[in-house]
Design a protein around this motif. Sequence first.
Motif, PDB file in Angstrom:
ATOM      1  N   ALA A 267      14.865   1.145  12.438  1.00 14.88           N
ATOM      2  CA  ALA A 267      13.579   1.397  11.781  1.00 14.88           C
ATOM      3  C   ALA A 267      13.314   0.389  10.672  1.00 14.88           C
ATOM      4  CB  ALA A 267      13.546   2.822  11.233  1.00 14.88           C
ATOM      5  N   LEU A 268      14.363   0.111   9.860  1.00 12.49           N
ATOM      6  CA  LEU A 268      14.137  -0.786   8.725  1.00 12.49           C
ATOM      7  C   LEU A 268      13.854  -2.209   9.187  1.00 12.49           C
ATOM      8  CD1 LEU A 268      16.702   0.498   6.079  1.00 12.49           C
ATOM      9  CD2 LEU A 268      14.264   0.975   6.281  1.00 12.49           C
ATOM     10  N   GLY A 269      14.564  -2.642  10.223  1.00 10.28           N
ATOM     11  CA  GLY A 269      14.343  -3.983  10.759  1.00 10.28           C
ATOM     12  C   GLY A 269      12.921  -4.148  11.260  1.00 10.28           C
ATOM     13  N   ARG A 270      12.470  -3.143  11.984  1.00 11.75           N
ATOM     14  CA  ARG A 270      11.101  -3.198  12.517  1.00 11.75           C
ATOM     15  C   ARG A 270      10.081  -3.134  11.394  1.00 11.75           C
ATOM     16  NH1 ARG A 270      10.800  -2.145  18.137  1.00 11.75           N
ATOM     17  NH2 ARG A 270      12.798  -1.461  18.972  1.00 11.75           N
ATOM     18  N   ALA A 271      10.401  -2.339  10.353  1.00 11.62           N
ATOM     19  CA  ALA A 271       9.488  -2.236   9.212  1.00 11.62           C
ATOM     20  C   ALA A 271       9.361  -3.589   8.522  1.00 11.62           C
ATOM     21  CB  ALA A 271       9.971  -1.177   8.241  1.00 11.62           C
TER      22      ALA A 271
ATOM     23  N   SER B 154       9.229   3.487  -1.470  1.00  6.55           N
ATOM     24  CA  SER B 154       8.974   2.055  -1.552  1.00  6.55           C
ATOM     25  C   SER B 154       8.080   1.661  -0.380  1.00  6.55           C
ATOM     26  CB  SER B 154      10.284   1.285  -1.496  1.00  6.55           C
ATOM     27  OG  SER B 154      10.818   1.375  -0.197  1.00  6.55           O
ATOM     28  N   VAL B 155       7.569   0.445  -0.473  1.00 10.70           N
ATOM     29  CA  VAL B 155       6.714  -0.075   0.594  1.00 10.70           C
ATOM     30  C   VAL B 155       7.460  -0.022   1.928  1.00 10.70           C
ATOM     31  CG1 VAL B 155       5.737  -2.246   1.453  1.00 10.70           C
ATOM     32  CG2 VAL B 155       5.282  -1.511  -0.891  1.00 10.70           C
ATOM     33  N   LEU B 156       8.736  -0.425   1.887  1.00 12.72           N
ATOM     34  CA  LEU B 156       9.532  -0.446   3.116  1.00 12.72           C
ATOM     35  C   LEU B 156       9.693   0.959   3.691  1.00 12.72           C
ATOM     36  CD1 LEU B 156      11.226  -2.367   4.911  1.00 12.72           C
ATOM     37  CD2 LEU B 156      13.204  -1.642   3.594  1.00 12.72           C
ATOM     38  N   GLU B 157       9.995   1.911   2.814  1.00 11.63           N
ATOM     39  CA  GLU B 157      10.168   3.296   3.279  1.00 11.63           C
ATOM     40  C   GLU B 157       8.874   3.841   3.863  1.00 11.63           C
ATOM     41  OE1 GLU B 157      13.521   5.061   0.236  1.00 11.63           O
ATOM     42  OE2 GLU B 157      11.498   4.732  -0.491  1.00 11.63           O
ATOM     43  N   ASN B 158       7.758   3.457   3.244  1.00 10.52           N
ATOM     44  CA  ASN B 158       6.464   3.867   3.771  1.00 10.52           C
ATOM     45  C   ASN B 158       6.285   3.378   5.201  1.00 10.52           C
ATOM     46  OD1 ASN B 158       4.100   5.196   2.289  1.00 10.52           O
ATOM     47  ND2 ASN B 158       5.145   4.114   0.657  1.00 10.52           N
TER      48      ASN B 158
ATOM     49  N   HIS C  25       8.087  -9.772   1.006  1.00 13.69           N
ATOM     50  CA  HIS C  25       8.732 -10.013  -0.292  1.00 13.69           C
ATOM     51  C   HIS C  25       8.505  -8.869  -1.266  1.00 13.69           C
ATOM     52  CE1 HIS C  25       4.625 -11.408  -0.513  1.00 13.69           C
ATOM     53  NE2 HIS C  25       4.695 -11.428  -1.833  1.00 13.69           N
ATOM     54  N   LEU C  26       7.573  -7.955  -0.947  1.00  9.83           N
ATOM     55  CA  LEU C  26       7.305  -6.827  -1.854  1.00  9.83           C
ATOM     56  C   LEU C  26       7.859  -5.522  -1.288  1.00  9.83           C
ATOM     57  CD1 LEU C  26       3.622  -7.661  -2.824  1.00  9.83           C
ATOM     58  CD2 LEU C  26       5.703  -8.248  -4.045  1.00  9.83           C
ATOM     59  N   ALA C  27       8.762  -5.622  -0.306  1.00 10.83           N
ATOM     60  CA  ALA C  27       9.230  -4.433   0.420  1.00 10.83           C
ATOM     61  C   ALA C  27       9.811  -3.359  -0.492  1.00 10.83           C
ATOM     62  CB  ALA C  27      10.256  -4.844   1.468  1.00 10.83           C
ATOM     63  N   GLN C  28      10.427  -3.760  -1.594  1.00 10.31           N
ATOM     64  CA  GLN C  28      11.096  -2.765  -2.448  1.00 10.31           C
ATOM     65  C   GLN C  28      10.180  -2.189  -3.522  1.00 10.31           C
ATOM     66  OE1 GLN C  28      13.756  -1.615  -1.319  1.00 10.31           O
ATOM     67  NE2 GLN C  28      14.032  -3.286   0.155  1.00 10.31           N
ATOM     68  N   ARG C  29       8.962  -2.716  -3.635  1.00  9.34           N
ATOM     69  CA  ARG C  29       8.044  -2.217  -4.663  1.00  9.34           C
ATOM     70  C   ARG C  29       7.514  -0.830  -4.293  1.00  9.34           C
ATOM     71  NH1 ARG C  29       4.876  -6.532  -7.178  1.00  9.34           N
ATOM     72  NH2 ARG C  29       6.358  -8.139  -7.747  1.00  9.34           N
ATOM     73  N   ARG C  30       6.991  -0.154  -5.309  1.00 14.73           N
ATOM     74  CA  ARG C  30       6.260   1.085  -5.060  1.00 14.73           C
ATOM     75  C   ARG C  30       4.792   0.738  -4.800  1.00 14.73           C
ATOM     76  NH1 ARG C  30       8.917   5.965  -6.806  1.00 14.73           N
ATOM     77  NH2 ARG C  30      11.070   5.527  -6.217  1.00 14.73           N
ATOM     78  N   PRO C  31       4.091   1.543  -3.996  1.00 17.55           N
ATOM     79  CA  PRO C  31       2.678   1.231  -3.714  1.00 17.55           C
ATOM     80  C   PRO C  31       1.846   1.032  -4.977  1.00 17.55           C
ATOM     81  CG  PRO C  31       3.428   2.948  -2.271  1.00 17.55           C
ATOM     82  CD  PRO C  31       4.562   2.677  -3.217  1.00 17.55           C
TER      83      PRO C  31
ATOM     84  N   TYR D 176      -5.874   4.614   2.073  1.00 13.03           N
ATOM     85  CA  TYR D 176      -4.530   4.102   2.392  1.00 13.03           C
ATOM     86  C   TYR D 176      -3.503   5.218   2.492  1.00 13.03           C
ATOM     87  CZ  TYR D 176      -7.061   0.650  -0.387  1.00 13.03           C
ATOM     88  OH  TYR D 176      -8.044  -0.089  -0.962  1.00 13.03           O
ATOM     89  N   ALA D 177      -3.553   6.203   1.546  1.00  8.28           N
ATOM     90  CA  ALA D 177      -2.616   7.328   1.539  1.00  8.28           C
ATOM     91  C   ALA D 177      -1.170   6.866   1.665  1.00  8.28           C
ATOM     92  CB  ALA D 177      -2.964   8.332   2.647  1.00  8.28           C
ATOM     93  N   LEU D 178      -0.804   5.817   0.927  1.00  9.07           N
ATOM     94  CA  LEU D 178       0.600   5.394   0.914  1.00  9.07           C
ATOM     95  C   LEU D 178       1.378   6.377   0.053  1.00  9.07           C
ATOM     96  CD1 LEU D 178       0.126   1.561   0.375  1.00  9.07           C
ATOM     97  CD2 LEU D 178       0.556   2.767   2.512  1.00  9.07           C
ATOM     98  N   PHE D 179       2.564   6.771   0.526  1.00 10.58           N
ATOM     99  CA  PHE D 179       3.349   7.742  -0.239  1.00 10.58           C
ATOM    100  C   PHE D 179       3.794   7.123  -1.563  1.00 10.58           C
ATOM    101  CE2 PHE D 179       4.350   8.765   4.309  1.00 10.58           C
ATOM    102  CZ  PHE D 179       3.460   9.816   4.376  1.00 10.58           C
ATOM    103  N   PRO D 180       3.380   7.693  -2.681  1.00  5.41           N
ATOM    104  CA  PRO D 180       3.677   7.046  -3.960  1.00  5.41           C
ATOM    105  C   PRO D 180       5.146   7.123  -4.355  1.00  5.41           C
ATOM    106  CG  PRO D 180       2.527   9.119  -4.308  1.00  5.41           C
ATOM    107  CD  PRO D 180       2.555   8.888  -2.834  1.00  5.41           C
ATOM    108  N   HIS D 181       5.890   8.062  -3.748  1.00  3.43           N
ATOM    109  CA  HIS D 181       7.285   8.225  -4.152  1.00  3.43           C
ATOM    110  C   HIS D 181       8.239   7.400  -3.303  1.00  3.43           C
ATOM    111  CE1 HIS D 181       6.347  11.047  -0.984  1.00  3.43           C
ATOM    112  NE2 HIS D 181       7.633  11.133  -0.703  1.00  3.43           N
TER     113      HIS D 181
END
Lengths: 303, 399
Positions: free
Chosen positions: B117-121, B100-104, B132-138, B93-98
């Motif tokens: 960008a955020l709207g499309r994300a 949020s899900v949305l920023e990723n 609903h989990l957009a603000q969580r960390r991976p 997956y290599a999601l950036f741990p630092h």
Amino acid sequence: MAFAAFQTAEVVPQAPRKRSRIALFLLLPGLLYLVLFFVTPLISLLLTSLQQPAEFGDIGQYEYAFNWQNYVTVMSDYWPHIVRSFGYALAATVFALLFSYPLAYFIGVKARRWPMLQGLMLVLVIAPFFISFLLRTLAWKQLLSDESFIITSLKALSLMAPDAHFTGTPFAVIFGLTYNFIPFMTLPLYTTLERLDLRYLEAGSDLYANPFTVFRKVTIPLSMPGIVAGTLLTFIPAAGDYVNASRDFLGGPDTQMMGNVIEANFLVLLNYPAAAALSIILMAAILVLVGVYVKRSGTEDLL
Amino acid sequence: MSVREFAERGADLELVGIQKRFPGFTAIEELDLTIPAGSFFALLGPSGCGKTTTLRLVAGLEEPTSGRILIGGRDVTGTKAHERPVNTVFQSYALFPHMSVLENVAFGLKRRRIGDALGRAHEALRLVELDHLAQRRPAQLSGGQQQRVALARAIVNRPALLLLDEPLGALDLKLRRQMQLELKTIQEEVGLTFLHVTHDQEEAMTMADTVAVMNKGAIEQMGAPAELYELPRTSFVANFLGQSNLFTGDVAGSTDAAISVDIAGARVTVPAARAQRHTGRVTVGVRPEKVTLLREAPAASSDHNVLGPGRVIDVSFSGVSTQYIVAIPGVGTVTVFAQNTGSGPVVGEGVEVWVSWPVEHGFGLDDVAEPAARFAADADTTSIAAQRREELVAELEED
């Protein structure tokens, strides 16, 4: 990453009362040590900083009082030294970071394929510790004195003005501080960079980030714990350092830092309350600066 | 094609004479591959066969030792990963741990300076039902959720070519089916080209238009899933893609229409069009579900092959079907899948049976199967451990 899901598993409480008693017992030596060698001197320092000269006493004789004016006096007398201390420490920290980051990156990331090279370079980083800090600083004084080969060569090449000095200048002090604290910066940086998962960097470049952006957006944030630890380990002792800035080493009359002033007040002027007040100010200022820094760098959850 | 804009449609991928060597071993011998725009292409193979290396070459994370890579007709061999109109869903997956899900998910869009960008994300996260989990960390998500975020992070960029490195591995069956469908829908809607790397043959067959079976750094066979399954060309494909009963013997006679092979005294006939080789020692085979179990010796017939008698040595019931393993003296074991439709015999272990299959379902292979590897018991703990170790070694080598 796949295991992250399991990390939140509940910890089963195991006989808490019995365990806490053992824990307390094991903590006891440490606590005693702290009370004896940290809390007691701290209180003594605080009390000393509020003393006033004894009536009809000799020089160096003080009695307990609540003389908070000591703080006002030292602040107005020594504010240039206070500003200079933090300025020099900040400069040294920045230089050490600029120097150490590429070095740590090379050892921790680029040299991963060659463990021998990694080990050798780490030894080289630590090697200066085998020689006393004072001796090394004295050696630099020799190497950079006006009659030294380096300075005479620089003057011969017209890279330095003929009447210029190196020792005794702020630059020399910052140079000395940087040199002496570089291992404290490099080692924490190395430990975080060594664990840096390169797959994140690959993901970054897969998502259209050029190498510089990957560095700025992925590498730097992921190495933040090392940066914070390294800068703290450099900044805190550098701010209180009194060797590099001392006239006997790389400093001069115009480069005195708080450490030198405290030393002079304690040992030469025998003005213990002023020295104690300066020490308390130094400590408090560092605490506030570090607190703000850690908060601002947003690394609480990474540390 | 600039990476600054969304791909209008998928792009062709062309690999020309690709070879990749690492110090000490060769990951890809010689690879020529053309994937037409808009297709869903699966690269199927066991661990260490070079499929992940192929993917990394296309993504630009590795450089080929020789050969060229063309995306949409443009030679990208010399370009860096960030300049290629390609996105990858990484196996880890290599999601950036630092972040949020949305920023990723917004990361790629921001790098390309694409508006909103955020709207499309958010939109992409809604697609994978994780808005609903957009603000969580991976790290706060489960493995399956992380995988869906990784998927959203790639498809939000609408790349001309989407690379999937075993992206559905950590999902449970239900979610997996759902994501497979989702991927298929996205692919058809946008017409992107998907290159899917997997070791899961079922996943490859259900999702891909074209499957290429890879082994030891080379493609063994390529084609539509049904074609590959019905007519495998090599023993590797026959055994890797589903199960096969393989028999090796000498060709005893051939006509224009069929060849017949001598298998331990019995004649097995295979249509000539379905046989790769028509003379000498050949391996022929049949899929277990094409084989019927018979309690009595059937009458000789020209349109059925019969082997037997043999004894049932294992019966395992799996709901939809029952798997019988029949040991036939001189031939070896034959696996039979019988649908549990209520018709046909239900037999127990030790019963004497014959096996039979229609001639048109047999196939002849290009190579001769290694007898030892044919029905190697891979379920006991030692062989699982050995296999796991091999996989790990292969993984290490790939890294």
